[in-house]
Design a protein around this motif. Sequence first.
Motif, PDB file in Angstrom:
ATOM      1  N   VAL A  28       0.881  -1.175   0.000  1.00 45.92           N
ATOM      2  CA  VAL A  28       0.000   0.000   0.000  1.00 45.92           C
ATOM      3  C   VAL A  28       0.911   1.215   0.000  1.00 45.92           C
ATOM      4  N   ILE A  29       0.682   2.141  -0.934  1.00 39.65           N
ATOM      5  CA  ILE A  29       1.571   3.293  -1.079  1.00 39.65           C
ATOM      6  C   ILE A  29       0.803   4.608  -0.901  1.00 39.65           C
ATOM      7  N   ALA A  30       1.552   5.651  -0.598  1.00 36.26           N
ATOM      8  CA  ALA A  30       1.026   7.019  -0.626  1.00 36.26           C
ATOM      9  C   ALA A  30       1.634   7.696  -1.840  1.00 36.26           C
ATOM     10  N   VAL A  31       0.772   8.208  -2.725  1.00 32.29           N
ATOM     11  CA  VAL A  31       1.250   8.728  -4.004  1.00 32.29           C
ATOM     12  C   VAL A  31       0.654  10.104  -4.274  1.00 32.29           C
ATOM     13  N   PRO A  32       1.465  11.052  -4.777  1.00 31.78           N
ATOM     14  CA  PRO A  32       0.921  12.358  -5.139  1.00 31.78           C
ATOM     15  C   PRO A  32       0.133  12.276  -6.437  1.00 31.78           C
ATOM     16  N   THR A  33      -0.959  13.055  -6.515  1.00 31.65           N
ATOM     17  CA  THR A  33      -1.750  13.113  -7.741  1.00 31.65           C
ATOM     18  C   THR A  33      -1.812  14.570  -8.185  1.00 31.65           C
ATOM     19  N   ASP A  34      -2.711  14.878  -9.112  1.00 35.22           N
ATOM     20  CA  ASP A  34      -2.890  16.266  -9.519  1.00 35.22           C
ATOM     21  C   ASP A  34      -3.756  17.031  -8.516  1.00 35.22           C
ATOM     22  N   ALA A  35      -4.263  16.346  -7.515  1.00 30.76           N
ATOM     23  CA  ALA A  35      -4.969  16.994  -6.405  1.00 30.76           C
ATOM     24  C   ALA A  35      -4.141  16.714  -5.148  1.00 30.76           C
ATOM     25  N   CYS A  36      -4.730  16.031  -4.173  1.00 27.89           N
ATOM     26  CA  CYS A  36      -3.983  15.720  -2.954  1.00 27.89           C
ATOM     27  C   CYS A  36      -3.287  14.363  -3.100  1.00 27.89           C
ATOM     28  N   TYR A  37      -2.564  13.968  -2.066  1.00 28.88           N
ATOM     29  CA  TYR A  37      -1.985  12.626  -2.028  1.00 28.88           C
ATOM     30  C   TYR A  37      -3.101  11.594  -1.881  1.00 28.88           C
ATOM     31  N   THR A  47      -6.309  -7.601   0.552  1.00 29.29           N
ATOM     32  CA  THR A  47      -5.679  -7.166   1.800  1.00 29.29           C
ATOM     33  C   THR A  47      -5.331  -5.687   1.737  1.00 29.29           C
ATOM     34  N   GLY A  48      -4.829  -5.247   0.579  1.00 22.59           N
ATOM     35  CA  GLY A  48      -4.503  -3.839   0.411  1.00 22.59           C
ATOM     36  C   GLY A  48      -5.724  -2.952   0.548  1.00 22.59           C
ATOM     37  N   ALA A  49      -6.839  -3.381  -0.062  1.00 23.47           N
ATOM     38  CA  ALA A  49      -8.080  -2.611   0.043  1.00 23.47           C
ATOM     39  C   ALA A  49      -8.549  -2.529   1.486  1.00 23.47           C
ATOM     40  N   ASP A  50      -8.449  -3.637   2.199  1.00 28.18           N
ATOM     41  CA  ASP A  50      -8.843  -3.650   3.611  1.00 28.18           C
ATOM     42  C   ASP A  50      -7.947  -2.722   4.433  1.00 28.18           C
ATOM     43  N   ARG A  51      -6.666  -2.708   4.116  1.00 30.77           N
ATOM     44  CA  ARG A  51      -5.732  -1.825   4.842  1.00 30.77           C
ATOM     45  C   ARG A  51      -6.074  -0.353   4.596  1.00 30.77           C
ATOM     46  N   ILE A  52      -6.383  -0.022   3.328  1.00 30.30           N
ATOM     47  CA  ILE A  52      -6.741   1.365   3.015  1.00 30.30           C
ATOM     48  C   ILE A  52      -7.996   1.771   3.775  1.00 30.30           C
ATOM     49  N   ARG A  53      -8.978   0.893   3.819  1.00 36.78           N
ATOM     50  CA  ARG A  53     -10.210   1.215   4.547  1.00 36.78           C
ATOM     51  C   ARG A  53      -9.949   1.361   6.045  1.00 36.78           C
ATOM     52  N   ARG A  54      -9.030   0.561   6.576  1.00 32.63           N
ATOM     53  CA  ARG A  54      -8.702   0.696   8.012  1.00 32.63           C
ATOM     54  C   ARG A  54      -8.008   2.022   8.281  1.00 32.63           C
ATOM     55  N   ILE A  55      -7.081   2.413   7.404  1.00 32.94           N
ATOM     56  CA  ILE A  55      -6.382   3.690   7.580  1.00 32.94           C
ATOM     57  C   ILE A  55      -7.382   4.836   7.562  1.00 32.94           C
ATOM     58  N   ARG A  56      -8.314   4.787   6.638  1.00 29.12           N
ATOM     59  CA  ARG A  56      -9.317   5.838   6.488  1.00 29.12           C
ATOM     60  C   ARG A  56     -10.453   5.703   7.503  1.00 29.12           C
ATOM     61  N   GLU A  57     -10.581   4.518   8.101  1.00 30.49           N
ATOM     62  CA  GLU A  57     -11.705   4.218   9.001  1.00 30.49           C
ATOM     63  C   GLU A  57     -13.042   4.403   8.283  1.00 30.49           C
ATOM     64  N   THR A 137      -2.054  -1.757 -15.542  1.00 31.71           N
ATOM     65  CA  THR A 137      -3.347  -1.948 -14.889  1.00 31.71           C
ATOM     66  C   THR A 137      -3.663  -0.697 -14.090  1.00 31.71           C
ATOM     67  N   PRO A 138      -4.947  -0.417 -13.818  1.00 32.11           N
ATOM     68  CA  PRO A 138      -5.260   0.709 -12.934  1.00 32.11           C
ATOM     69  C   PRO A 138      -4.764   0.464 -11.511  1.00 32.11           C
ATOM     70  N   LEU A 139      -4.828   1.507 -10.711  1.00 31.72           N
ATOM     71  CA  LEU A 139      -4.577   1.403  -9.280  1.00 31.72           C
ATOM     72  C   LEU A 139      -5.879   1.669  -8.542  1.00 31.72           C
ATOM     73  N   MET A 140      -6.052   1.017  -7.429  1.00 32.49           N
ATOM     74  CA  MET A 140      -7.185   1.288  -6.562  1.00 32.49           C
ATOM     75  C   MET A 140      -6.738   2.320  -5.530  1.00 32.49           C
ATOM     76  N   SER A 141      -7.567   3.330  -5.283  1.00 31.07           N
ATOM     77  CA  SER A 141      -7.083   4.437  -4.457  1.00 31.07           C
ATOM     78  C   SER A 141      -8.176   5.028  -3.579  1.00 31.07           C
ATOM     79  N   ALA A 142      -7.728   5.826  -2.621  1.00 33.66           N
ATOM     80  CA  ALA A 142      -8.609   6.621  -1.768  1.00 33.66           C
ATOM     81  C   ALA A 142      -7.843   7.866  -1.357  1.00 33.66           C
ATOM     82  N   THR A 143      -8.564   8.952  -1.162  1.00 30.23           N
ATOM     83  CA  THR A 143      -7.947  10.198  -0.708  1.00 30.23           C
ATOM     84  C   THR A 143      -7.198   9.973   0.599  1.00 30.23           C
TER      85      THR A 143
END
Length: 206
Positions: A28-37, A47-57, A137-143
């Motif tokens: 799971v990475i933190a990546v800069p975009t044309d908006a926020c990270y 597992t990665g998706a679950d981790r992102i949801r846990r980080i974001r709660e 392939t695309p990446l799955m992401s969340a703000t």
Amino acid sequence: MSTFAIHPENPQPRLIRQVCDRLQEGAVIAVPTDACYALACLPGDKTGADRIRRIREVDETHHLTLLCRDLSELGVYAKVDNSAFRLMKNRTPGPYTFILPATREVPRRLQHPRRRTIGLRVPDSPIVSALLAELGTPLMSATLQLPGDETPLTEVWEIEERLAHAVDAILDGGAGTLEATTVLDLTGDGVEVVRQGLGDVAFLEE
């Protein structure tokens, strides 16, 4: 946790390949975009998706977003009519996230559980474009906005300080913005502005 100093306009291919290798291993990475990270992982990485949801709660009703290279990939993941396609063509690449009906190619866990929709976005970001080109392939992401914060994290030192325990890599492309994308729901008869962010919506009134 590793931090990669990536040039924001001319990403170093060697570093991009290293990050992609980490993603293929389940990072799971933190990546800069044309908006926020953003937080990101591979679409098939449960597992990665679950981790992102846990980080974001957030729960499964919170849309995760597929970051795509261009609109040619959209038909694989979303059902797009002509009017929606024209709107997206005029607004991509750019700081917009589009909510669309998901196709059967999209894993159920990435869809809204009741609406069967998916968030899609084409960032105007050389770093994200380089990652997507290398991955194929695309990446799955969340703000990258933590619970209780009013704005997304924008400074790399703060991301390191607060998320070193939770992510596997940070791509340091300089400071991001304090604004997330504008979210447009294209599943109804018109266009619904779900979230006003960096992308201008004045064109909807024209």
